[in-house]
Scaffold this motif. Structure first.
Motif, mmCIF file in Angstrom:
data_model
loop_
_atom_site.group_PDB
_atom_site.id
_atom_site.type_symbol
_atom_site.label_atom_id
_atom_site.label_comp_id
_atom_site.label_asym_id
_atom_site.label_seq_id
_atom_site.Cartn_x
_atom_site.Cartn_y
_atom_site.Cartn_z
ATOM 1 N N ARG A 24 7.042 5.501 8.172
ATOM 2 C CA ARG A 24 6.413 4.177 8.246
ATOM 3 C C ARG A 24 4.901 4.298 8.138
ATOM 4 N NH1 ARG A 24 9.195 3.048 13.283
ATOM 5 N NH2 ARG A 24 11.184 1.993 12.961
ATOM 6 N N ALA A 25 4.347 5.243 8.896
ATOM 7 C CA ALA A 25 2.890 5.413 8.884
ATOM 8 C C ALA A 25 2.402 5.816 7.497
ATOM 9 C CB ALA A 25 2.489 6.458 9.922
ATOM 10 N N GLU A 26 3.111 6.732 6.846
ATOM 11 C CA GLU A 26 2.733 7.159 5.497
ATOM 12 C C GLU A 26 2.839 5.998 4.511
ATOM 13 O OE1 GLU A 26 1.025 9.713 3.086
ATOM 14 O OE2 GLU A 26 1.782 10.526 4.988
ATOM 15 N N ARG A 27 3.849 5.161 4.696
ATOM 16 C CA ARG A 27 4.003 3.964 3.853
ATOM 17 C C ARG A 27 2.787 3.046 3.991
ATOM 18 N NH1 ARG A 27 8.050 0.257 6.593
ATOM 19 N NH2 ARG A 27 6.218 0.012 7.945
ATOM 20 N N ASP A 28 2.395 2.788 5.227
ATOM 21 C CA ASP A 28 1.280 1.866 5.446
ATOM 22 C C ASP A 28 -0.023 2.429 4.888
ATOM 23 O OD1 ASP A 28 3.092 0.199 6.687
ATOM 24 O OD2 ASP A 28 2.535 0.793 8.718
ATOM 25 N N VAL A 29 -0.221 3.736 5.008
ATOM 26 C CA VAL A 29 -1.400 4.378 4.420
ATOM 27 C C VAL A 29 -1.377 4.233 2.898
ATOM 28 C CG1 VAL A 29 -2.479 6.626 3.970
ATOM 29 C CG2 VAL A 29 -1.800 6.006 6.302
ATOM 30 N N THR A 30 -0.189 4.393 2.317
ATOM 31 C CA THR A 30 -0.056 4.285 0.863
ATOM 32 C C THR A 30 -0.359 2.867 0.390
ATOM 33 O OG1 THR A 30 1.611 6.045 0.852
ATOM 34 C CG2 THR A 30 1.531 4.594 -1.077
ATOM 35 N N VAL A 31 0.139 1.862 1.123
ATOM 36 C CA VAL A 31 -0.147 0.466 0.775
ATOM 37 C C VAL A 31 -1.651 0.217 0.768
ATOM 38 C CG1 VAL A 31 0.048 -1.916 1.597
ATOM 39 C CG2 VAL A 31 2.078 -0.450 1.560
ATOM 40 N N THR A 32 -2.328 0.658 1.814
ATOM 41 C CA THR A 32 -3.783 0.457 1.906
ATOM 42 C C THR A 32 -4.502 1.175 0.774
ATOM 43 O OG1 THR A 32 -3.666 0.216 4.312
ATOM 44 C CG2 THR A 32 -5.802 0.811 3.371
ATOM 45 N N TRP A 33 -4.082 2.393 0.479
ATOM 46 C CA TRP A 33 -4.726 3.186 -0.583
ATOM 47 C C TRP A 33 -4.580 2.489 -1.933
ATOM 48 C CZ3 TRP A 33 -3.253 5.614 -5.101
ATOM 49 C CH2 TRP A 33 -4.123 6.586 -5.613
ATOM 50 N N LEU A 34 -3.404 1.997 -2.226
ATOM 51 C CA LEU A 34 -3.181 1.322 -3.514
ATOM 52 C C LEU A 34 -3.982 0.030 -3.602
ATOM 53 C CD1 LEU A 34 0.676 1.892 -3.741
ATOM 54 C CD2 LEU A 34 -1.017 2.833 -5.327
ATOM 55 N N ARG A 35 -3.986 -0.741 -2.519
ATOM 56 C CA ARG A 35 -4.755 -1.991 -2.528
ATOM 57 C C ARG A 35 -6.241 -1.729 -2.662
ATOM 58 N NH1 ARG A 35 -1.453 -5.090 2.370
ATOM 59 N NH2 ARG A 35 0.252 -5.887 1.056
ATOM 60 N N ASP A 36 -6.739 -0.678 -2.021
ATOM 61 C CA ASP A 36 -8.158 -0.345 -2.112
ATOM 62 C C ASP A 36 -8.574 0.001 -3.535
ATOM 63 O OD1 ASP A 36 -8.517 -0.791 0.569
ATOM 64 O OD2 ASP A 36 -8.532 1.334 1.135
ATOM 65 N N ARG A 37 -7.614 0.354 -4.369
ATOM 66 C CA ARG A 37 -7.901 0.684 -5.762
ATOM 67 C C ARG A 37 -7.599 -0.469 -6.702
ATOM 68 N NH1 ARG A 37 -7.965 4.330 -2.606
ATOM 69 N NH2 ARG A 37 -9.095 6.286 -2.931
ATOM 70 N N GLY A 38 -7.471 -1.660 -6.136
ATOM 71 C CA GLY A 38 -7.362 -2.863 -6.946
ATOM 72 C C GLY A 38 -5.965 -3.217 -7.396
ATOM 73 N N LEU A 39 -4.949 -2.512 -6.903
ATOM 74 C CA LEU A 39 -3.588 -2.809 -7.297
ATOM 75 C C LEU A 39 -2.971 -3.850 -6.366
ATOM 76 C CD1 LEU A 39 -2.443 0.827 -8.112
ATOM 77 C CD2 LEU A 39 -2.897 -0.999 -9.752
ATOM 78 N N THR A 40 -1.984 -4.556 -6.873
ATOM 79 C CA THR A 40 -1.277 -5.556 -6.082
ATOM 80 C C THR A 40 -0.064 -4.910 -5.425
ATOM 81 O OG1 THR A 40 -1.965 -7.303 -7.603
ATOM 82 C CG2 THR A 40 -0.091 -7.781 -6.152
ATOM 83 N N VAL A 41 0.058 -5.084 -4.114
ATOM 84 C CA VAL A 41 1.150 -4.466 -3.361
ATOM 85 C C VAL A 41 1.689 -5.488 -2.362
ATOM 86 C CG1 VAL A 41 1.851 -2.540 -1.890
ATOM 87 C CG2 VAL A 41 -0.034 -2.240 -3.513
ATOM 88 N N PRO A 42 2.942 -5.901 -2.500
ATOM 89 C CA PRO A 42 3.513 -6.800 -1.496
ATOM 90 C C PRO A 42 3.730 -6.072 -0.177
ATOM 91 C CG PRO A 42 5.191 -6.145 -3.083
ATOM 92 C CD PRO A 42 3.891 -5.594 -3.587
#
Length: 377
Positions: A298-316
């Motif tokens: 779960r923690a790795e998932r949440d880090v991945t979501v933040t990382w992708l969003r920080d790079r301008g990608l859309t993540v639900p």
């Protein structure tokens, strides 16, 4: 697909009466490729410990002593163990007769469509969602209807009611968390579907597929909490994901005893082998240890979501062990570029989107490095 089957699917030979709706159809399945980083089928990346493996091996050895006999076709001991686990995991008290199990949640779903679908009946879901649902419908000669989810991949209450009234389904399939989007359904959304289903002439079974339920974020309840008040509700789970037992093929379902009895009618005799039952029970005895990695995933998932969003990608928002991300003008080029760098993810969902399963920290670092190179993030 073999060459013979491929030919048969497109141009059946005389005496080979393939059903017309199966002609030209490829078998379901994500690519199975030999690459260093496998992040495409939502597996748990952590194998069972040596201690768990030893106990499973011992249980299988004991079961092997009786393989000359048919297994317990109602698997009462396994059902009791699953009820105990669900009480601990979700706080919901269930009796063994409220539990059903089969060869993965795929067979559980097939049993549901065999019992409540069929010719002249309709199954309804809301896309994008799990791509096997229409195949269950096809294989049971059940009409398939896919309504649409809202732009944020949640359910629009008005759309749900309208689709139910328009198509009068006998089965409604809802994934929560949804695959491939990761979206969890709010209790009010499920309650709204159940209320609308209550008005369907002849009855309607509502199935909430919680294959990824253990990965839901804190504060997200399970649909198991609604079972006591809704005899037409079925909640499906699996041991493939959180338990890390994809190779064991054990799925299960919780519902009212009368609904379970209907599944017992359509199941094949002795459909759950003695070996499968032994593996599942041994694993359930170690559920605390096997669940230990769920928190880190779960923690790795949440880090991945933040990382992708920080790079301008859309993540639900996602409550699963995977992340859908986009948008890409040419998603296949991105997928291929990652594969060329030894990282396999999934090209699935609406056009422009990709899905990555959550792996170990090292695997996720490899994914991020490859994506930066390929997409220029």
């Amino acid at each position: 697909m073999t060459a013979d089957l491929a030919r048969a699917g497109s141009d059946p030979r005389p005496g080979f009466p393939l059903r017309p709706e199966l002609r030209g159809i490829e078998p379901y399945g994500a690519p199975q490729l030999d690459v260093p980083v496998l992040l495409n089928v939502n597996e748990n990346p952590y194998p069972p410990s040596d201690r768990v493996v030893a106990d499973i091996a011992g249980a299988v050895a004991e079961a092997a002593r009786g393989l000359n006999r048919y297994p317990d076709r109602d698997f009462d001991a396994l059902r009791a163990d699953l009820a105990t686990y669900l009480l601990r995991e979700s706080g919901v008290t269930l009796r063994p007769e409220q539990i059903w199990a089969a060869n993965g949640s795929n067979e559980v779903m097939l049993h549901l469509l065999q019992a409540f679908g069929g010719p002249g009946r309709t199954a309804l879901s809301f896309a994008p969602t799990y791509s096997m649902y229409p195949e269950y419908a096809r294989d049971t000669a059940t009409a398939w209807i896919a309504g649409r989810r809202a732009a944020d991949f949640t359910l629009d209450p008005d759309e749900v009611v309208a689709e139910i009234e328009r198509h009068v389904p006998s089965v409604i399939l809802l994934a929560s968390p949804n695959n491939p989007t990761g979206t969890a359904l709010r209790p009010a959304s499920i309650a709204g579907v159940l209320a609308a289903a209550d008005g369907v002439p002849g009855g309607c079974v509502v199935v909430v597929d919680e294959a990824y339920g253990e990965f839901r974020r804190a504060g997200t309840p399970s649909a198991l909490e609604l079972l006591a008040d809704h005899p037409n509700l079925a909640v499906s789970r699996t041991m493939s994901k959180a338990f890390g037992l994809a190779g064991a093929r054990v799925g299960y379902l919780a519902a009212a005893p009368a609904l379970i009895d209907a599944l017992r009618v359509v199941r094949l005799p002795y459909h759950l082998s003695a070996v499968t039952q032994a593996v599942a029970r041994a694993a359930l005895a170690h559920s605390t240890e096997l669940m230990a990695q769920v928190g880190s995933l779960r923690a790795e998932r949440d880090v991945t979501v933040t990382w992708l969003r920080d790079r301008g990608l859309t993540v639900p928002d996602t409550d699963a062990n995977f992340v859908l991300f986009g948008m890409f003008d040419d998603r296949h080029a991105i997928w291929q570029g990652l594969l060329d760098r030894g990282v396999l993810i999934r090209e699935t969902g609406p056009e422009g989107w990709l899905r990555v399963s959550i792996g170990t920290p090292a695997e996720m670092a490899a994914f991020k490095d490859a994506l930066v190179e390929v997409a220029g993030l």
